[in-house]
Design a protein around this motif. Structure first.
Motif, PDB file in Angstrom:
ATOM      1  N   THR A  85       2.226  -0.419   3.292  1.00 41.57           N
ATOM      2  CA  THR A  85       2.921  -0.169   2.028  1.00 41.57           C
ATOM      3  C   THR A  85       1.934   0.457   1.048  1.00 41.57           C
TER       4      THR A  85
ATOM      5  N   ASP B  14      -0.428   0.759  -2.095  1.00 45.96           N
ATOM      6  CA  ASP B  14      -1.239  -0.261  -2.765  1.00 45.96           C
ATOM      7  C   ASP B  14      -2.004   0.416  -3.897  1.00 45.96           C
TER       8      ASP B  14
ATOM      9  N   ARG C 130      -5.976   0.253  -3.172  1.00 47.89           N
ATOM     10  CA  ARG C 130      -6.544   0.829  -1.944  1.00 47.89           C
ATOM     11  C   ARG C 130      -5.812   2.063  -1.443  1.00 47.89           C
TER      12      ARG C 130
ATOM     13  N   ARG D 182      -3.174   2.385   0.276  1.00 54.67           N
ATOM     14  CA  ARG D 182      -2.139   1.754   1.098  1.00 54.67           C
ATOM     15  C   ARG D 182      -2.698   0.473   1.702  1.00 54.67           C
ATOM     16  N   ALA D 183      -1.800  -0.451   1.963  1.00 52.85           N
ATOM     17  CA  ALA D 183      -2.191  -1.737   2.555  1.00 52.85           C
ATOM     18  C   ALA D 183      -1.489  -1.885   3.894  1.00 52.85           C
TER      19      ALA D 183
ATOM     20  N   GLU E 199       6.272  -1.641  -2.523  1.00 49.63           N
ATOM     21  CA  GLU E 199       4.994  -2.363  -2.479  1.00 49.63           C
ATOM     22  C   GLU E 199       5.151  -3.808  -2.035  1.00 49.63           C
ATOM     23  N   ASP E 200       6.280  -4.441  -2.410  1.00 50.90           N
ATOM     24  CA  ASP E 200       6.445  -5.869  -2.092  1.00 50.90           C
ATOM     25  C   ASP E 200       7.354  -6.088  -0.876  1.00 50.90           C
TER      26      ASP E 200
END
Length: 200
Positions: free
Chosen positions: A129, A131, A134, A136-137, A181-182
């Motif tokens: 997703t 982030d 960063r 992306r996570a 994101e969540d």
């Protein structure tokens, strides 16, 4: 490609939740586990639960329960391996894993993982997703895994490897990016459970 088999990962010790089976905590009157199963089951050919200890406590879920084959709570890769072995015995080529404490994961998880794996000899894809910090996570408990690499994973675990992304990177693993994101918000603490109630 054949439809993957699904594995719900519930083999952790839930220390931040005070121990016990985190997946059995209730959210809106349903256990986290049953919510995860309801989301994953329509996307896969068959489904099993990876959990350690007495399997009888999950009897009412009506799913096969498979324990880690590598002892000592070595992390989610042990659950991935257990799932690969279970699925391989039934002729499956791939599995998709989902965490037992993540009730809102995308309803198109499997199609998106499969799409990202196109052209790979050994389909190996982790969900990711956006982030803010960063870029992306990656979400290492949500992935598409090829059962053909199960002996390689077994050897890596016996050699002390524990980090999911180290192993997936070794094999040219890809990412499937989900825009929210969540999307993989997981319930680790009592506060998270309260937040999940609000999200319902």
């Amino acid at each position: 490609m054949k439809q993957p088999f699904g594995i719900i990962l519930a083999g952790g010790q839930a220390t931040r939740m005070g121990g016990g089976d985190k997946g059995m905590r209730l959210l809106g009157g349903q256990s986290l586990l049953s919510r995860v199963e309801a989301r994953l089951a329509p996307q896969v050919a068959s489904i099993a639960l990876n959990a350690n200890g007495d399997a009888a406590r999950f009897a009412d879920l009506g799913m096969p329960v498979i324990a880690d084959s590598v002892s000592g709570f070595v992390g989610p890769l042990a659950g991935v391996l257990a799932g690969m072995d279970w699925a391989a015995a039934q002729g499956a080529d791939t599995i998709v894993t989902a965490a037992a404490d993540t009730p809102f994961f995308p309803c198109d998880l499997v199609p998106q993982l499969l799409l990202a794996s196109e052209g790979m000899k050994h389909p190996l894809v982790l969900a990711a997703t956006p982030d803010a910090k960063r870029g992306r996570a990656r979400h290492p408990t949500f992935g598409l895994w090829p059962v053909a690499l199960r002996d390689d994973l077994r050897d890596a675990l016996h050699d002390g490897l524990r980090k999911v992304v180290l192993w997936t990177d070794m094999h040219g693993g890809r990412e499937a990016l989900f825009p929210q994101e969540d999307a993989f918000f997981n319930v680790n603490t009592p506060d998270d459970l309260a937040r999940a109630e609000a999200m319902l």
